[in-house]
Scaffold this motif. Sequence first.
Motif, PDB file in Angstrom:
ATOM      1  N   MET B   1       0.831  -1.118   0.072  1.00 52.74           N
ATOM      2  CA  MET B   1      -0.029   0.038  -0.079  1.00 52.74           C
ATOM      3  C   MET B   1       0.762   1.462   0.112  1.00 52.74           C
ATOM      4  SD  MET B   1      -2.982   0.616   2.824  1.00 52.74           S
ATOM      5  CE  MET B   1      -3.223  -1.038   2.602  1.00 52.74           C
ATOM      6  N   HIS B   5       0.957   9.379  -0.797  1.00 54.45           N
ATOM      7  CA  HIS B   5      -0.410   9.802  -1.575  1.00 54.45           C
ATOM      8  C   HIS B   5      -0.422  11.403  -1.046  1.00 54.45           C
ATOM      9  CE1 HIS B   5      -1.287   8.156   2.397  1.00 54.45           C
ATOM     10  NE2 HIS B   5      -2.182   9.184   2.534  1.00 54.45           N
ATOM     11  N   VAL B  11      -6.119   6.441   2.002  1.00 58.96           N
ATOM     12  CA  VAL B  11      -5.887   5.160   1.342  1.00 58.96           C
ATOM     13  C   VAL B  11      -5.824   3.948   2.301  1.00 58.96           C
ATOM     14  CG1 VAL B  11      -4.687   6.511  -0.627  1.00 58.96           C
ATOM     15  CG2 VAL B  11      -3.297   5.482   1.478  1.00 58.96           C
ATOM     16  N   THR B  12      -5.620   4.257   3.843  1.00 60.65           N
ATOM     17  CA  THR B  12      -5.274   3.277   4.373  1.00 60.65           C
ATOM     18  C   THR B  12      -6.743   2.712   5.275  1.00 60.65           C
ATOM     19  OG1 THR B  12      -4.822   4.167   6.395  1.00 60.65           O
ATOM     20  CG2 THR B  12      -3.136   3.959   5.038  1.00 60.65           C
ATOM     21  N   LEU B  33     -10.889   7.003  -3.074  1.00 59.02           N
ATOM     22  CA  LEU B  33     -10.019   5.966  -3.000  1.00 59.02           C
ATOM     23  C   LEU B  33     -10.371   5.526  -4.442  1.00 59.02           C
ATOM     24  CD1 LEU B  33      -8.021   3.994  -1.982  1.00 59.02           C
ATOM     25  CD2 LEU B  33      -9.534   2.947  -0.386  1.00 59.02           C
ATOM     26  N   ILE B  37      -8.008   4.405  -8.530  1.00 55.88           N
ATOM     27  CA  ILE B  37      -7.740   3.086  -9.285  1.00 55.88           C
ATOM     28  C   ILE B  37      -8.357   2.944 -10.465  1.00 55.88           C
ATOM     29  CG2 ILE B  37      -8.427   0.760  -8.985  1.00 55.88           C
ATOM     30  CD1 ILE B  37      -8.636   0.863  -5.935  1.00 55.88           C
ATOM     31  N   TYR B 347     -13.695  -2.541   1.665  1.00 56.58           N
ATOM     32  CA  TYR B 347     -12.195  -2.092   1.737  1.00 56.58           C
ATOM     33  C   TYR B 347     -11.602  -3.102   0.910  1.00 56.58           C
ATOM     34  CZ  TYR B 347      -7.420  -0.183   2.175  1.00 56.58           C
ATOM     35  OH  TYR B 347      -6.419   0.233   2.088  1.00 56.58           O
ATOM     36  N   ARG B 351      -9.812  -2.505  -2.943  1.00 57.96           N
ATOM     37  CA  ARG B 351      -8.302  -2.671  -3.165  1.00 57.96           C
ATOM     38  C   ARG B 351      -7.907  -3.745  -3.936  1.00 57.96           C
ATOM     39  NH1 ARG B 351      -5.252   1.625  -2.248  1.00 57.96           N
ATOM     40  NH2 ARG B 351      -3.636   0.211  -2.680  1.00 57.96           N
ATOM     41  N   GLU B 352      -8.574  -4.987  -3.588  1.00 56.60           N
ATOM     42  CA  GLU B 352      -8.259  -6.212  -4.525  1.00 56.60           C
ATOM     43  C   GLU B 352      -8.937  -6.332  -5.684  1.00 56.60           C
ATOM     44  OE1 GLU B 352      -7.702  -9.615  -1.916  1.00 56.60           O
ATOM     45  OE2 GLU B 352      -6.786  -8.382  -0.277  1.00 56.60           O
ATOM     46  N   HIS B 354     -11.107  -4.042  -7.294  1.00 54.62           N
ATOM     47  CA  HIS B 354     -11.415  -2.877  -7.710  1.00 54.62           C
ATOM     48  C   HIS B 354     -12.842  -2.755  -8.210  1.00 54.62           C
ATOM     49  CE1 HIS B 354      -6.826  -2.641  -9.156  1.00 54.62           C
ATOM     50  NE2 HIS B 354      -6.796  -2.861  -8.016  1.00 54.62           N
TER      51      HIS B 354
END
Lengths: 362, 397
Positions: B1, B5, B11-12, B33, B37, B347, B351-352, B354
Amino acid sequence: MTMAASILGGMAAQRARILPPAPDPSADVIDLSSEFPSGSTSPALRESAIDAVEQHLCDHYTRRPGIAPLCRAVAASMSAAGVPLDETLVTICGGVAEARYVAVRALAAGQRVYLPLPAPAVYQAGLEFAGANVTTFDAGGDLPDAQGGLLIVSNPNPVTGQVVAPATLERLAAWADAADLAIIADESVGPVRPEAPFVRFASLPGMAERTLTIGSFAEVPGLGAWHVSWIAGAKRVFTPVRDLKQSITICTAAASQYAALAAASEVDEGEIAAEVAERQEAILSLLDRHKVPYLAPDTVAFVVVQVAESSRLAAACHAAGVIIGDGALLGNPGTVRIAVPSGSLADALEALDAALHDVKGR
Amino acid sequence: MSKHHAPGQIVTPDELRAVAADGTKLRYALMELAGQIPDAITLGRGDPDLNTPEHVIAAARAAILDGRADLPVPVAGLPALREAVAENLRRDNGIPVQRDDILITDGGQEALYLLMQTLLDPGDEILVPDPRYTSYDEAIHQAGARMVLVPTYPEDNFDLRAAEVEAAITPKTKAILIISPSNPTSAVVSRANLTAIAEIARRHNLIVISDEIYEKYVYAPAEQISVAGLPGMFERTVTLGGFSKTYAMTGWRVGYVAAPADFIAALTAVKAATTGPLSAVSQYAALAAATGPQDVVAEYREIYRRRIELMKHGLADLGFSFGEPQGAFFVYTNAASSGIPAFELSYLLLREGHVLIFPGTAFGEKWVDWLRISVLQPEDQLALALERMAGVLARHR
């Protein structure tokens, strides 16, 4: 017309009852009550707006702060005026009414608010809804004892059309710094005459970090009806105002933003001021002929006439087909405000002439 | 990650969690966020992916070209638009309104804000169905009033039960908020419950606020009923509507309020002193939408209905349950079978996988196992999103 109260009307909140009714001009009167010049947008500006509409750029929500190039244009304009800002500290608002309200409502909540006289009524709702304690004062006289709170500087003042002298601004800035005040610099009225000594409050030493500036694109003739303005400033004062704006209207109408972008990139402010000033001169000449006193204007957008019985002149104008701003309602008793008309200039002058004859003849 | 930024970007998970208590902030943080992407499929925001109809575009073009867009309009709105909205409400909703009973607003969101400021005094209570579109919260808070949540249940497709409404009433209650079709659940309040709630409002002398922003997107056998059209209810009901969802016009920012004229006058005074008039060009665009051909609405409705069906089947294959969506363009689904709380799951999906989906906690604190999925993407994108979701779940279940 008096309406019988409905159940709903009878249950309106107390805060709604203190506000004056909204003006509702009919189509057959010339409305000169605004603080912005009327007129027509340029063909180039219209073409830019149409391009955006036809490309479907206006169909969807924009970024909440506004389209990026417009935010950048505002930031660049502020930087050029001595207030370095990046675009993340700019938010595009609807009309200047919205910008003023969200600024005051967000920053005045529970605060002592200092408002130089004459205090424009345009801040009333924000101050009332925020539960602010308001202290009015003469900026040229003794400044109030203060420790914390909010100062609102209207420059040019929307009820006098006059800019605040640079020396007075510097005095206010030193006071604000010593008293740790946040500042709303309402600099939305324009265009300003080239010779007027206009200075952005945030450009004064130490003021950038405590000032929120309000600006507007309504100074471009014809763009007032597109209702697009902006707020910009240091994070501390900017963030709560931005958040409130976004919670009320999410983002500003996209077509208006693209029109404003065209104005920001294509319009020459000096040319606008010169063009509107010609029309303003016609009103000033009429007042001179009638030997009616007025405040020396620093903006070309309107004229402020000094008249003891402002309500009577406003009523006479209305009877003659023109709506003007009654200073008693605007926050500057003993005056009326007359916006500079455009296509209706001749009709407006005729109606004003008749109204002045009527009032002075009595 | 990435730790690199820009300031202010989130982002976290921890940064997200810091804003998670505020549903509105959480939704925007997730959208921010997703914006980072490039191939994200956004099933979050209620912004139709379809275009504003061409006849509306043409009307806006004409208003700009002939200079009408440069002329000021009254704070209450363009008279012709107010008249058109009134006529449509009389014809389609059975609400006995005239032009003076209509206020044009800067989207439905502004309508809500103005309404809360004009109606609620500090200390008043307003009943709000749970889960809710949390943007109501700030408007109510700004008025100094208190929101009292009324539970709804997946067993009856999140219908608003009249008995639950009545049980929440106290001497401080001033208004009942009804959102039908609902955001986030897509529930449509049944005729039986609506009629009973109307009777409760009359009996307790309460105001009903009926948010009908999704009114044109109701799927049979559900039926759209306007409270203000029920006998004796117009005088105590405020109806909110808009053009954003119906005609895919979110960028034009046009909403409206319908209520008795004296209340509209009070609301207009508040609008004049707070947000001012809406831009003329947007109002001419809305006028074309209100008075032009309505086939496009039926066309859009069919598109959304098909997408909802696709999403329901996909979610069922993933082992998720849901209340049957009856309107709008959302599926509110229970993801408890994943074994992952919805906040973390949304989340992970972003993140994974999209895929942007809002967790139920963005619509109320207790909805920890729920997700709101909007179907505002073409069917092939929805199918791809479901594939990606399956992949993420396979890795983490």
